[in-house]
Design an enzyme around this catalytic site. Sequence first.
Site, mmCIF file in Angstrom:
data_model
loop_
_atom_site.group_PDB
_atom_site.id
_atom_site.type_symbol
_atom_site.label_atom_id
_atom_site.label_comp_id
_atom_site.label_asym_id
_atom_site.label_seq_id
_atom_site.Cartn_x
_atom_site.Cartn_y
_atom_site.Cartn_z
ATOM 1 N N LYS A 10 0.834 -1.205 0.000
ATOM 2 C CA LYS A 10 0.000 0.000 0.000
ATOM 3 C C LYS A 10 0.874 1.262 0.000
ATOM 4 O O LYS A 10 2.074 1.199 0.270
ATOM 5 C CB LYS A 10 -0.941 -0.047 1.219
ATOM 6 C CG LYS A 10 -1.940 -1.211 1.155
ATOM 7 C CD LYS A 10 -2.925 -1.182 2.314
ATOM 8 C CE LYS A 10 -3.930 -2.330 2.205
ATOM 9 N NZ LYS A 10 -4.959 -2.271 3.289
ATOM 10 N N ASN A 114 -2.263 -0.179 6.826
ATOM 11 C CA ASN A 114 -1.721 -1.437 7.336
ATOM 12 C C ASN A 114 -0.825 -2.150 6.326
ATOM 13 O O ASN A 114 -0.684 -3.370 6.352
ATOM 14 C CB ASN A 114 -2.866 -2.330 7.836
ATOM 15 C CG ASN A 114 -3.855 -2.659 6.730
ATOM 16 O OD1 ASN A 114 -3.679 -2.241 5.582
ATOM 17 N ND2 ASN A 114 -4.870 -3.426 7.051
HETATM 18 P P1 IDP Z 1 -7.890 -7.101 5.027
HETATM 19 O O1 IDP Z 1 -7.042 -6.129 4.231
HETATM 20 O O2 IDP Z 1 -7.169 -7.582 6.256
HETATM 21 O O3 IDP Z 1 -8.470 -8.208 4.184
HETATM 22 P P2 IDP Z 1 -10.569 -5.913 5.014
HETATM 23 O O4 IDP Z 1 -11.574 -6.104 6.083
HETATM 24 O O5 IDP Z 1 -10.785 -6.592 3.690
HETATM 25 O O6 IDP Z 1 -9.125 -6.253 5.615
HETATM 26 O O7 IDP Z 1 -10.479 -4.340 4.771
HETATM 27 C C1 IDP Z 1 -9.785 -3.823 3.654
HETATM 28 C C2 IDP Z 1 -8.909 -2.684 4.127
HETATM 29 O O8 IDP Z 1 -9.748 -1.611 4.586
HETATM 30 C C3 IDP Z 1 -8.017 -2.997 5.321
HETATM 31 O O9 IDP Z 1 -6.807 -3.639 4.947
HETATM 32 C C4 IDP Z 1 -7.774 -1.612 5.889
HETATM 33 O O10 IDP Z 1 -6.806 -0.899 5.103
HETATM 34 C C5 IDP Z 1 -9.121 -0.963 5.678
HETATM 35 N N1 IDP Z 1 -10.007 -1.118 6.849
HETATM 36 C C6 IDP Z 1 -10.696 -2.224 7.226
HETATM 37 N N2 IDP Z 1 -11.406 -2.007 8.338
HETATM 38 C C7 IDP Z 1 -11.184 -0.713 8.675
HETATM 39 C C8 IDP Z 1 -11.631 0.105 9.758
HETATM 40 O O11 IDP Z 1 -12.387 -0.305 10.642
HETATM 41 N N3 IDP Z 1 -11.153 1.381 9.777
HETATM 42 C C9 IDP Z 1 -10.328 1.874 8.832
HETATM 43 N N4 IDP Z 1 -9.874 1.127 7.802
HETATM 44 C C10 IDP Z 1 -10.299 -0.151 7.730
#
Ligand code: IDP
Length: 136
Positions: A10, A114
């Site tokens: 990212k 992340n």
């Molecule tokens: P993942 O990347 O671990 O599969 P997902 O739930 O698919 O996680 O979410 C996609 C991306 O959205 C995450 O990697 C993160 O960057 C962002 N994200 C997910 N949940 C949140 C949140 O509660 N707050 C802010 N960003 C979030």
Amino acid sequence: MSQRTLVLLKPDAVRRGLIGEVIGRIERKAGWQITALELRELDQDTLEQHYGEHKGKPFYEPLVAFMSSGPVVALVVEGERVIEGVRALAGPTDPIAAAPGSIRGDYGTIVRENLIHASDSEESAARELKIFFPGR
Ligand code: IDP
Ligand code: MG
């Protein structure tokens, strides 16, 4: 079972100079191969397709803004159980909850920023590989 997965470093990982660090961890897993790799900026259409499942959630708009805030590195990684394996290297979504030793656990603090995306299933991998590397 040999698989293919889509990995994105990212914009935070690129900005912070962590491309080598993250790719190095993937490269050092025995038998995995990086079979495509490109630094690129993602347009809205690509991000909408990629993160379509999250459309309407409160974090969706800021996520898309963040993902288009600078270049990402897109990779195809192939090898034994690589879908599960890269997810394990990455750690859980929230970097504070991610164990030290994982990429998110070692380098992240903010949930959105992340560092890495990795396909979460064979179905997601097939769908995402088509978006980022059509025709491969
Ligand atoms: P993942 O990347 O671990 O599969 P997902 O739930 O698919 O996680 O979410 C996609 C991306 O959205 C995450 O990697 C993160 O960057 C962002 N994200 C997910 N949940 C949140 C949140 O509660 N707050 C802010 N960003 C979030
Ligand atoms: Mg996900």
